[in-house]
Design an enzyme around this catalytic site. Structure first.
Site, short mmCIF file in Angstrom:
data_model
loop_
_atom_site.label_atom_id
_atom_site.label_comp_id
_atom_site.label_asym_id
_atom_site.label_seq_id
_atom_site.Cartn_x
_atom_site.Cartn_y
_atom_site.Cartn_z
N ASN A 41 0.69 -1.24 -0.03
CA ASN A 41 0.17 0.11 0.04
C ASN A 41 0.82 1.15 0.05
O ASN A 41 0.16 2.31 0.10
CB ASN A 41 -1.18 0.13 1.24
CG ASN A 41 -0.08 0.05 2.54
OD1 ASN A 41 1.01 0.12 2.40
ND2 ASN A 41 -1.11 0.02 3.69
N ASP A 60 -4.10 -2.54 -0.56
CA ASP A 60 -4.27 -2.57 1.04
C ASP A 60 -4.75 -3.91 1.61
O ASP A 60 -5.84 -4.28 1.01
CB ASP A 60 -4.79 -1.38 1.49
CG ASP A 60 -4.40 -1.45 2.77
OD1 ASP A 60 -4.54 -2.14 3.64
OD2 ASP A 60 -4.04 0.01 3.26
N ASN A 101 -4.56 -3.39 11.03
CA ASN A 101 -3.39 -3.66 9.90
C ASN A 101 -2.97 -5.00 9.86
O ASN A 101 -3.08 -5.62 8.85
CB ASN A 101 -2.44 -2.65 10.01
CG ASN A 101 -1.54 -2.49 8.70
OD1 ASN A 101 -1.99 -1.95 7.69
ND2 ASN A 101 -0.37 -2.97 8.66
N TYR A 150 2.51 -4.82 19.48
CA TYR A 150 3.02 -5.26 18.17
C TYR A 150 3.14 -6.95 18.41
O TYR A 150 2.69 -7.48 17.32
CB TYR A 150 4.32 -4.53 17.99
CG TYR A 150 5.31 -5.28 16.95
CD1 TYR A 150 4.81 -5.24 15.58
CD2 TYR A 150 6.41 -5.86 17.21
CE1 TYR A 150 5.58 -5.96 14.58
CE2 TYR A 150 7.17 -6.46 16.27
CZ TYR A 150 6.83 -6.25 15.17
OH TYR A 150 7.68 -7.17 13.96
N1 LIG Z 1 12.80 -5.10 10.45
C1 LIG Z 1 13.04 -5.65 11.37
O1 LIG Z 1 13.84 -5.43 12.22
C2 LIG Z 1 12.07 -6.58 11.84
C3 LIG Z 1 12.29 -7.44 12.93
C4 LIG Z 1 11.31 -8.39 13.12
C5 LIG Z 1 10.18 -8.65 12.33
N2 LIG Z 1 10.05 -7.68 11.23
C6 LIG Z 1 8.76 -8.07 10.32
O2 LIG Z 1 9.18 -8.06 9.21
C7 LIG Z 1 8.19 -7.47 8.01
C8 LIG Z 1 8.87 -6.63 7.28
O3 LIG Z 1 9.61 -5.50 8.03
P1 LIG Z 1 10.39 -4.43 7.37
O4 LIG Z 1 11.18 -3.95 8.42
O5 LIG Z 1 10.80 -4.71 5.89
O6 LIG Z 1 9.23 -3.20 7.52
P2 LIG Z 1 8.88 -2.19 6.46
O7 LIG Z 1 7.78 -1.10 7.13
O8 LIG Z 1 9.96 -1.45 5.69
O9 LIG Z 1 7.93 -3.01 5.28
C9 LIG Z 1 6.63 -3.30 5.52
C10 LIG Z 1 5.85 -3.10 4.03
O10 LIG Z 1 4.23 -3.62 4.21
C11 LIG Z 1 3.85 -2.40 3.70
N3 LIG Z 1 2.53 -2.66 4.29
C12 LIG Z 1 2.11 -2.43 5.74
N4 LIG Z 1 0.74 -2.43 5.75
C13 LIG Z 1 0.39 -2.87 4.82
C14 LIG Z 1 -0.86 -3.28 4.26
N5 LIG Z 1 -2.17 -3.27 5.15
N6 LIG Z 1 -1.36 -3.66 2.92
C15 LIG Z 1 -0.30 -3.54 1.95
N7 LIG Z 1 0.80 -3.02 2.26
C16 LIG Z 1 1.05 -2.98 3.59
C17 LIG Z 1 4.35 -1.37 3.85
O11 LIG Z 1 4.05 -0.11 2.87
C18 LIG Z 1 5.91 -1.38 3.80
O12 LIG Z 1 6.35 -1.41 2.51
C19 LIG Z 1 7.30 -6.91 9.13
O13 LIG Z 1 6.30 -8.01 9.23
C20 LIG Z 1 8.15 -6.74 10.41
O14 LIG Z 1 6.94 -6.72 11.58
C21 LIG Z 1 10.89 -6.89 11.09
#
Ligand SMILES: NC(=O)c1ccc[n+]([C@@H]2O[C@H](COP(=O)([O-])OP(=O)(O)OC[C@H]3O[C@@H](n4cnc5c(N)ncnc54)[C@H](O)[C@@H]3O)[C@@H](O)[C@H]2O)c1
Length: 323
Positions: A41, A60, A101, A150
């Site tokens: 999204n 979304d 979300n 979270y």
């Molecule tokens: N980055 C970290 O350190 C970390 C650690 C543990 C877990 N995670 C998990 O890994 C996953 C990716 O993390 P990230 O760091 O790349 O986060 P990020 O925010 O960079 O990427 C998440 C993406 O999902 C999209 N998104 C969110 N809600 C949405 C929806 N309702 N519909 C469509 N798109 C949507 C956002 O626009 C974004 O591009 C997440 O699930 C996060 O919880 C990340």
């Protein structure tokens, strides 16, 4: 699992315009996959991070009609689901936003996958799902209990996925990430730095005045928290292996090596020079030690992390120094 890459497998990457998802898309193409659709999204993601060979669809997860259209227009063999909101502090202030979300979004995705008979999901979970234990070293069978909203959303999503596995034969891989850092050549700059790597990087390049170290009275070798930092490259390579996996498992993804916050600061100083930091009060809910036992991923997926802390620091600083 099989090691054969089925290059024509159609893969949907949900949240593929974000930090980890865009890296995964890049590496999937590098490994020979050809049919990749990214759905995002763009709330946090950036379309310019998405590999130009991928088909990008803006939509979304909370809008089921977006998913119905996506699944009507494309056939998928596998879904990799990265989309979530992930700011722990914000989740405590606005729980409803996180439940809508992360939980409702995932429930919609699972329902539409089921309606279209898509039988494989790879899901991003987190080490935050574990109930604190004295050793601080976590195995996948440890009890789950989230200290924040979270983490709760991730436990609920994990449970939904396991229920679809039990009732509908959905094949799943749930990855519980430890502390992710580094870059895979996409030059990702975190727009909303909440993690220590981007925060230190911002201090070094002058975008932030100092690093705050939360607490130095933990029962660790120097009193600061111990974490398991894993390179984005290693994290993503586990996902690529999981695409060809036919069994359903939860896996910890970490290096199994602990680094204190002070040791991390010292490594950044050694590689980049001095920067400002100060110790402030410990944060409520922060565990003293959080380390992965990743032996199950080695056993079942043939995966292990290979990159070390210095590479994570150097690769991050290349991005923040704009080189
Ligand atoms: N980055 C970290 O350190 C970390 C650690 C543990 C877990 N995670 C998990 O890994 C996953 C990716 O993390 P990230 O760091 O790349 O986060 P990020 O925010 O960079 O990427 C998440 C993406 O999902 C999209 N998104 C969110 N809600 C949405 C929806 N309702 N519909 C469509 N798109 C949507 C956002 O626009 C974004 O591009 C997440 O699930 C996060 O919880 C990340």
């Amino acid at each position: 699992m099989s090691n054969k890459i089925t290059e024509y497998k159609k893969i949907l990457v949900v949240g593929g315009a974000g930090y980890i998802g865009s890296a995964c898309v890049k590496v999937l193409f590098e490994r020979g996959y050809k049919n990749i659709i990214v759905f995002d999204n763009l709330d946090k993601g950036r379309v310019d991070l998405v590999d130009s060979r991928a088909v990008f669809v803006q939509g979304d997860l909370r809008h089921k009609e977006d998913l119905n259209q996506l699944f009507s227009n494309h056939d998928f063999d596998c879904v990799i689901h990265f989309a979530a909101l992930k700011a722990v502090g914000e989740s405590e202030k606005f729980p409803q936003k996180y439940f809508e979300n992360n939980v409702c979004g995932t429930a919609n995705l699972l329902a539409v996958m089921d309606e279209h008979d898509v039988k494989q999901i790879i899901f991003s979970s987190t080490a935050c799902v574990y109930a604190e234990k004295a050793s601080g070293v976590y195995v996948e069978s440890d009890p789950l209990s989230a200290p924040n909203v979270y983490g709760s959303t991730k436990i609920i999503c994990e449970n939904m996925i396991r229920d679809y596995n039990r009732t509908k034969n959905l094949n799943y891989t749930i990855f519980r990430y430890f502390n992710v850092a580094g870059d895979v050549g996409l030059n990702y700059i975190d727009p909303d730095a909440q993690n220590i790597f981007p925060i230190i990087s911002e201090v070094i390049v002058g975008k932030r005045s100092k690093l705050e170290i939360y607490g130095d009275k933990y029962e660790t070798r120097d009193g600061t928290c111990i974490r398991d930092y894993i390179h984005l490259k290693d994290l993503v390579s586990a996902h690529v292996l999981a695409v060809e996996s036919v069994n359903s498992f939860e896996f910890n993804l970490g290096t199994e090596k602990g680094t204190t916050v002070r040791e991390l600061v010292d490594s950044f100083v050694r590689l980049n020079g001095k920067f400002a930091f100060e110790t402030v009060s410990a944060r409520k809910g922060d565990m003293g030690v959080s380390l992965a036992d990743s032996s199950l991923a080695l056993d079942k997926l043939g995966w292990r992390a290979v990159e070390g802390l210095d590479t994570m620091i150097v690769d991050t600083m290349v991005v923040y120094n704009g080189k």
